[in-house]
Design an enzyme around this catalytic site. Structure first.
Site, PDB file in Angstrom:
ATOM      1  N   CYS A   1      -6.220 -30.381  -9.608  1.00  0.00           N
ATOM      2  CA  CYS A   1      -7.511 -31.724  -8.298  1.00  0.00           C
ATOM      3  C   CYS A   1      -5.720 -31.815  -7.440  1.00  0.00           C
ATOM      4  O   CYS A   1      -5.430 -32.801  -7.661  1.00  0.00           O
ATOM      5  CB  CYS A   1      -8.020 -32.598  -9.884  1.00  0.00           C
ATOM      6  SG  CYS A   1      -8.373 -33.750  -7.683  1.00  0.00           S
TER       7      CYS A   1
ATOM      8  N   CYS B   1      -5.720 -35.380  -6.250  1.00  0.00           N
ATOM      9  CA  CYS B   1      -5.533 -36.280  -7.482  1.00  0.00           C
ATOM     10  C   CYS B   1      -3.751 -36.243  -7.267  1.00  0.00           C
ATOM     11  O   CYS B   1      -3.150 -37.366  -7.286  1.00  0.00           O
ATOM     12  CB  CYS B   1      -6.206 -35.320  -8.153  1.00  0.00           C
ATOM     13  SG  CYS B   1      -8.178 -35.291  -8.465  1.00  0.00           S
TER      14      CYS B   1
END
Length: 301
Positions: A45, A48
């Protein structure tokens, strides 16, 4: 694979990797004595990787007033599933064994700081709400509806019945031609704030929008004024139409043509309409400030 950290020396008990198995001990129990932020992430991600280090920096600056637990959802899908996490990064704040706040996506560090300050009680909520509303109002004037909606929503997250934020959010709906959505927002206004200038302005805007002509009707109105510039009735009708379509600046310009020709036209009909548009634009807007200066120059010439 560990999530990128802002500082490898962060104490283990302040920011740590968590798991489904340790969730009760690391989050639920600890949150009974100190707030715990849980960051649900995954190695693949991108957002993230942006959020993680920034959030860690903010948690570390809190100097022990809050803890952080990072949970890799690929390896630990249980708790994220129970919390109905649909996208990552997803951040939840726990206090006294219960989730009390949350957000999704990679936020700028200033908003992360506000999130943590609210959780720890270090935030001056009134000041933060004013700053968010001011920024949202600026975005609204610049035509950035997304930015305005985000900041108005953030302000309402801190103070659910704030009249400036409610009025602003209603105006965002109106700007998107969603009259019913704007009315829905106004249903959240408390009885004591019904006459607040921010709410009164939106109600006036809704009244105008409900009577707005169709796009097909605008061209003939403009053509009539172009063909007969001295037809003040037609110009006033055009001003009403423009205001109903959300073009408050354009509506004001048409009214000023009337006022510059005859200040008290039809028992101050144009002047009264102009004052209503000031209310619609907002008492503190630059459009209203310029309009009031222009009106004053006519009154005292």
């Amino acid at each position: 694979m560990d999530q990128p950290q802002a500082d490898a020396d962060i104490p283990y008990d302040l920011i740590k990797d968590g798991s489904d198995a340790q969730f009760m001990a690391d989050v639920m129990e600890v949150s009974k004595t100190v707030p715990v932020i849980v960051d649900f992430w995954a190695p693949w991600c991108g957002p993230c990787k942006q959020l993680g280090p920034a959030l860690e920096n903010v948690v570390r600056k809190a100097a022990g007033k809050v803890r952080m637990v990072k949970i890799n959802v690929d390896e630990n899908p249980g708790i994220s599933g129970q919390l109905q996490v649909r996208s990552i990064p997803a951040v939840f704040a726990f206090k006294d064994g219960k989730p009390v706040d949350a957000f999704n996506g990679a936020l700028p560090e200033s908003q992360l700081q506000a999130f943590v300050d609210k959780l720890t009680g270090d935030m001056d909520i009134g000041k933060e709400v004013k700053q968010l509303v001011a920024r949202a109002e600026n975005s609204l004037e610049l035509g950035d509806m997304g930015g305005a909606a985000q900041d108005f929503a953030a302000a309402l997250g801190l103070e659910q019945t704030n009249p400036e934020a409610l009025g602003g959010m209603a105006r965002v709906y109106l700007a998107n031609d969603d009259i019913e959505g704007a009315k829905g927002v106004l249903e959240m206004v408390t009885p004591e704030d019904q006459d607040h200038q921010a709410i009164a302005g939106v109600r006036a805007a809704i009244d105008l929008a409900q009577n707005a002509p169709s796009d097909d009707d605008m061209a003939p109105l403009r053509a009539t004024v172009t063909a007969n510039p001295a037809d003040m009735d037609a110009r006033f009708t055009l001003s009403e139409a423009l205001s109903g379509k959300g073009d408050v600046a354009g509506a004001m310009d048409e009214l000023f043509v009337i006022l510059e020709t005859e200040l008290n036209w039809k028992e101050q009909k144009a002047r009264k309409m102009l004052l209503k548009l000031f209310e619609v634009a907002g008492a503190t807007s630059e459009l209203t400030a310029k309009g009031r200066r222009r009106l004053s120059s006519l009154l005292f010439r």
